[in-house]
Design a protein around this motif. Structure first.
Motif, mmCIF file in Angstrom:
data_model
loop_
_atom_site.group_PDB
_atom_site.id
_atom_site.type_symbol
_atom_site.label_atom_id
_atom_site.label_comp_id
_atom_site.label_asym_id
_atom_site.label_seq_id
_atom_site.Cartn_x
_atom_site.Cartn_y
_atom_site.Cartn_z
ATOM 1 N N LEU A 38 1.539 -3.761 -4.075
ATOM 2 C CA LEU A 38 0.943 -3.692 -2.855
ATOM 3 C C LEU A 38 -0.458 -4.389 -2.819
ATOM 4 O O LEU A 38 -0.852 -5.121 -1.905
ATOM 5 C CB LEU A 38 0.627 -2.029 -2.508
ATOM 6 C CG LEU A 38 -0.257 -1.808 -1.249
ATOM 7 C CD1 LEU A 38 0.766 -2.430 0.050
ATOM 8 C CD2 LEU A 38 -0.409 -0.041 -0.952
ATOM 9 N N TRP A 39 -1.270 -4.111 -3.838
ATOM 10 C CA TRP A 39 -2.712 -5.175 -3.863
ATOM 11 C C TRP A 39 -2.188 -6.658 -3.750
ATOM 12 O O TRP A 39 -2.820 -7.552 -3.126
ATOM 13 C CB TRP A 39 -3.387 -4.849 -5.064
ATOM 14 C CG TRP A 39 -4.582 -5.834 -5.305
ATOM 15 C CD1 TRP A 39 -4.786 -6.659 -6.251
ATOM 16 C CD2 TRP A 39 -5.658 -5.768 -4.620
ATOM 17 N NE1 TRP A 39 -5.897 -7.369 -6.224
ATOM 18 C CE2 TRP A 39 -6.429 -7.026 -4.902
ATOM 19 C CE3 TRP A 39 -6.184 -5.212 -3.275
ATOM 20 C CZ2 TRP A 39 -7.575 -7.149 -4.389
ATOM 21 C CZ3 TRP A 39 -7.356 -5.818 -2.689
ATOM 22 C CH2 TRP A 39 -7.933 -6.614 -3.394
ATOM 23 N N ALA A 40 -1.169 -7.125 -4.347
ATOM 24 C CA ALA A 40 -0.874 -8.440 -4.656
ATOM 25 C C ALA A 40 -0.516 -8.835 -3.234
ATOM 26 O O ALA A 40 -0.805 -9.818 -2.694
ATOM 27 C CB ALA A 40 0.296 -8.616 -5.483
ATOM 28 N N ASP A 41 0.319 -8.164 -2.429
ATOM 29 C CA ASP A 41 0.736 -8.402 -0.937
ATOM 30 C C ASP A 41 -0.603 -8.377 -0.195
ATOM 31 O O ASP A 41 -0.941 -9.344 0.628
ATOM 32 C CB ASP A 41 1.493 -7.351 -0.541
ATOM 33 C CG ASP A 41 3.001 -7.428 -1.258
ATOM 34 O OD1 ASP A 41 3.267 -8.253 -1.615
ATOM 35 O OD2 ASP A 41 3.532 -6.274 -0.871
ATOM 36 N N ILE A 42 -1.660 -7.511 -0.393
ATOM 37 C CA ILE A 42 -2.755 -7.708 0.504
ATOM 38 C C ILE A 42 -3.685 -9.004 0.176
ATOM 39 O O ILE A 42 -4.250 -9.738 0.995
ATOM 40 C CB ILE A 42 -3.684 -6.430 0.181
ATOM 41 C CG1 ILE A 42 -3.024 -5.245 0.826
ATOM 42 C CG2 ILE A 42 -5.094 -6.423 0.921
ATOM 43 C CD1 ILE A 42 -3.575 -3.958 0.508
ATOM 44 N N PHE A 43 -3.469 -9.156 -1.316
ATOM 45 C CA PHE A 43 -4.441 -10.404 -1.709
ATOM 46 C C PHE A 43 -3.780 -11.632 -1.141
ATOM 47 O O PHE A 43 -4.635 -12.714 -0.441
ATOM 48 C CB PHE A 43 -4.323 -10.227 -3.117
ATOM 49 C CG PHE A 43 -5.101 -11.593 -3.637
ATOM 50 C CD1 PHE A 43 -6.576 -11.464 -3.847
ATOM 51 C CD2 PHE A 43 -4.693 -12.675 -4.395
ATOM 52 C CE1 PHE A 43 -7.546 -12.597 -4.243
ATOM 53 C CE2 PHE A 43 -5.165 -13.544 -4.924
ATOM 54 C CZ PHE A 43 -6.675 -13.549 -5.031
ATOM 55 N N LEU B 84 -10.826 -0.356 -3.199
ATOM 56 C CA LEU B 84 -9.690 -0.108 -3.306
ATOM 57 C C LEU B 84 -8.843 1.198 -2.879
ATOM 58 O O LEU B 84 -7.852 1.114 -2.172
ATOM 59 C CB LEU B 84 -9.161 0.135 -4.925
ATOM 60 C CG LEU B 84 -9.351 -1.097 -5.704
ATOM 61 C CD1 LEU B 84 -9.119 -0.899 -7.495
ATOM 62 C CD2 LEU B 84 -8.406 -2.429 -5.223
ATOM 63 N N GLU B 85 -9.755 2.195 -2.726
ATOM 64 C CA GLU B 85 -9.186 3.400 -1.958
ATOM 65 C C GLU B 85 -9.190 2.964 -0.573
ATOM 66 O O GLU B 85 -8.272 3.602 0.237
ATOM 67 C CB GLU B 85 -10.410 4.633 -2.204
ATOM 68 C CG GLU B 85 -10.198 5.269 -3.469
ATOM 69 C CD GLU B 85 -11.007 6.211 -3.692
ATOM 70 O OE1 GLU B 85 -10.875 7.126 -4.711
ATOM 71 O OE2 GLU B 85 -11.946 6.396 -3.048
ATOM 72 N N GLY B 86 -10.356 2.275 0.111
ATOM 73 C CA GLY B 86 -10.142 2.026 1.319
ATOM 74 C C GLY B 86 -9.136 0.966 1.749
ATOM 75 O O GLY B 86 -8.754 0.960 2.939
ATOM 76 N N ILE C 35 -11.953 -5.783 2.970
ATOM 77 C CA ILE C 35 -11.489 -7.064 3.437
ATOM 78 C C ILE C 35 -12.271 -7.752 4.405
ATOM 79 O O ILE C 35 -12.384 -8.913 4.740
ATOM 80 C CB ILE C 35 -9.854 -6.999 3.737
ATOM 81 C CG1 ILE C 35 -9.411 -6.299 2.548
ATOM 82 C CG2 ILE C 35 -9.520 -8.394 4.173
ATOM 83 C CD1 ILE C 35 -9.076 -7.080 1.278
ATOM 84 N N GLY C 36 -13.263 -7.021 4.895
ATOM 85 C CA GLY C 36 -13.754 -7.788 6.318
ATOM 86 C C GLY C 36 -14.797 -8.497 6.173
ATOM 87 O O GLY C 36 -15.085 -8.877 4.761
ATOM 88 N N TRP D 163 -17.475 1.963 3.795
ATOM 89 C CA TRP D 163 -16.808 3.161 3.312
ATOM 90 C C TRP D 163 -17.720 4.299 3.844
ATOM 91 O O TRP D 163 -17.146 5.379 4.367
ATOM 92 C CB TRP D 163 -16.348 3.343 1.765
ATOM 93 C CG TRP D 163 -15.704 4.514 1.580
ATOM 94 C CD1 TRP D 163 -14.338 4.923 1.683
ATOM 95 C CD2 TRP D 163 -16.282 5.403 0.898
ATOM 96 N NE1 TRP D 163 -14.212 6.173 1.143
ATOM 97 C CE2 TRP D 163 -15.203 6.661 0.572
ATOM 98 C CE3 TRP D 163 -17.487 5.909 0.573
ATOM 99 C CZ2 TRP D 163 -15.717 7.673 0.107
ATOM 100 C CZ3 TRP D 163 -17.967 7.016 -0.198
ATOM 101 C CH2 TRP D 163 -16.901 8.125 -0.435
ATOM 102 N N LEU D 164 -18.859 4.330 3.394
ATOM 103 C CA LEU D 164 -19.841 5.365 3.587
ATOM 104 C C LEU D 164 -20.081 5.706 5.118
ATOM 105 O O LEU D 164 -20.578 7.042 5.550
ATOM 106 C CB LEU D 164 -21.356 5.065 2.796
ATOM 107 C CG LEU D 164 -21.220 5.076 1.438
ATOM 108 C CD1 LEU D 164 -22.574 4.473 0.763
ATOM 109 C CD2 LEU D 164 -20.837 6.468 0.618
ATOM 110 N N ALA D 165 -19.966 4.544 5.904
ATOM 111 C CA ALA D 165 -20.143 4.762 7.345
ATOM 112 C C ALA D 165 -18.814 5.329 8.088
ATOM 113 O O ALA D 165 -18.709 5.134 9.166
ATOM 114 C CB ALA D 165 -20.710 3.237 7.950
ATOM 115 N N GLY D 166 -17.755 5.186 7.174
ATOM 116 C CA GLY D 166 -16.431 5.944 7.926
ATOM 117 C C GLY D 166 -15.788 4.705 8.269
ATOM 118 O O GLY D 166 -14.751 4.869 9.150
#
Length: 412
Positions: free
Chosen positions: A34-39, A125-127, A287-288, A278-281
């Protein structure tokens, strides 16, 4: 080839093999596919570039994914302290005892930086939703795994420097780039076949790569020679005659360190942005892009990173070329710069080194930022590995110098 040189080469290859195993061992608790696809869905991003520089560690998310950048940064911070703090500078001058204390401090800072960055990776990674069981256990295991991988690489690079060929840090980076390069060539060929890259653009890319490689070789071999006159002096019972020599200064004394530090800082900034999102929700921060007009390719982003590169270049130059130390050694051995008063030698050396380093820093900034300029302003649908060329050429020149020294050959 001498027996010692063969042993050094064999040790280096064996150490690189061990490092490569760590690259392919994935971090526990993630879905590698899944990470490879995102990358793969982020072409031309900062992560694609960092992955190329680090030998695929980002793409594989292995236990050595943080690499040795935290250690390099920690070493730079300690070096900054030696310039800013007289107490730390005195510690540096205490010989072996001071070196051991500084080494331990550097390792402690490395642990902190690696753990901090590893926690940011875990949160990111959790995000990105690639973790099978997110939570405290995953974050703790990720921090321990990635931090341990960094400490192991620090030890391995030191062993390569001491028992292998070349500088351990540069060799690991060189090997990483060399292993990723064959993956990029078929991509260019396929892009040309699909019409994404025309034959003209492909030829232009090859010519630019050759030109940048030639520029790097020329600039890294460039030297500024200052004439030095040694007066006649007595050494024991012998009278040494006066003689002339040259004080040789590299045009780029910082070498590849600004490139290494800038690439690490870029990845760390993205991790901090991810953690803040992540802390801001807003879990998509991993990735942004960056806020406040600092996105990839913007003029403000280019100016900021150019300033960072120049800063790193000057700081590292100040560490390896200390004008006061050089002037003190010249005076100790009876040397003097022609037409320069003995009390003004340090100021004159500082002036020369600063002007020389300015040229080297400008060249580094141009080479390092070239990919971003090409992608953003020419619409080039590829990542141009100029920083990779810089690292590979510098590492090759370093290996060549050591091999020639082992074989007692004259410079090429």
């Amino acid at each position: 080839m001498t027996r010692d040189l063969k042993q050094r080469i064999a040790f280096t290859l064996g150490a690189l093999l061990v490092w490569r195993v760590g690259v392919y061992l994935p971090v526990p608790g993630i879905d590698p596919q899944l990470w490879a696809d995102i990358f793969r869905g982020q072409p031309g991003s900062i992560w694609q570039q960092y992955n190329f520089l680090s030998g695929g560690v980002v793409r594989f998310l292995g236990i050595c994914s943080l690499g040795i950048m935290p250690y390099v940064t920690a070493a730079l911070l300690i070096q900054l302290l030696t310039l800013l703090s007289s107490a730390v500078n005195r510690l540096k001058q205490k010989g072996e005892q001071g070196r051991v204390i500084i080494s331990r401090c550097t390792l402690a800072v490395t642990l902190f930086l690696a753990a901090w960055q590893a926690y940011g990776v875990a949160v990111g990674l959790e995000g990105a939703s690639v973790v099978s069981e997110p939570g405290l256990l995953f974050r703790v295991s990720t921090v321990l795994t990635l931090t341990g991988g960094t400490i192991f690489l620090v030890w391995l690079s030191q062993q390569i420097t001491a028992r292998g060929v070349g500088n351990g840090i540069a060799i690991i980076l060189f090997a990483g780039i060399a292993t990723e390069l064959p993956r990029e060539i078929p991509k260019l060929i396929v892009s040309n076949q699909l019409g994404v890259l025309t034959s003209g653009i492909l030829l232009a890319l090859v010519l630019v790569i050759v030109a940048v490689a030639a520029l790097v070789v020329m600039m890294e071999r460039a030297r500024r020679c200052l004439p030095v006159r040694f007066a006649e002096r007595q050494a024991g019972t012998r009278m040494l005659p006066g003689r002339s020599a040259d004080l040789v200064l590299k045009l780029n004394p910082a070498g590849i360190m600004p490139a290494i530090l800038t690439s690490w800082l870029a990845s760390m900034v993205f991790i901090v942005v991810s953690l803040a999102a992540w802390l801001a929700g807003k879990g998509g921060g991993w990735i942004g892009g960056l806020p406040f007009g600092l996105g990839y390719g913007t003029p403000l982003h280019l100016l900021l990173w150019a300033a960072v590169i120049v800063f790193f270049a000057f700081v590292y130059t100040a560490f390896v070329c200390d004008p006061d130390d050089m002037a003190e050694k010249l005076e100790k051995h009876g040397g003097a710069l022609p037409e320069v008063a003995s009390g003004d030698a340090a100021a004159h050396l500082d002036h020369v080194i600063s002007r020389t380093a300015a040229i080297g820093a400008t060249y580094l900034a141009l080479v390092i930022l070239l990919p971003e300029i090409l992608i953003s302003y020419s619409g080039a649908p590829f990542y141009f590995p100029s920083t990779s060329l810089l690292i590979m050429v510098c590492a090759t020149l370093d290996i060549e110098a050591q091999v020639r020294a082992e074989r007692r050959l004259p410079p090429g």
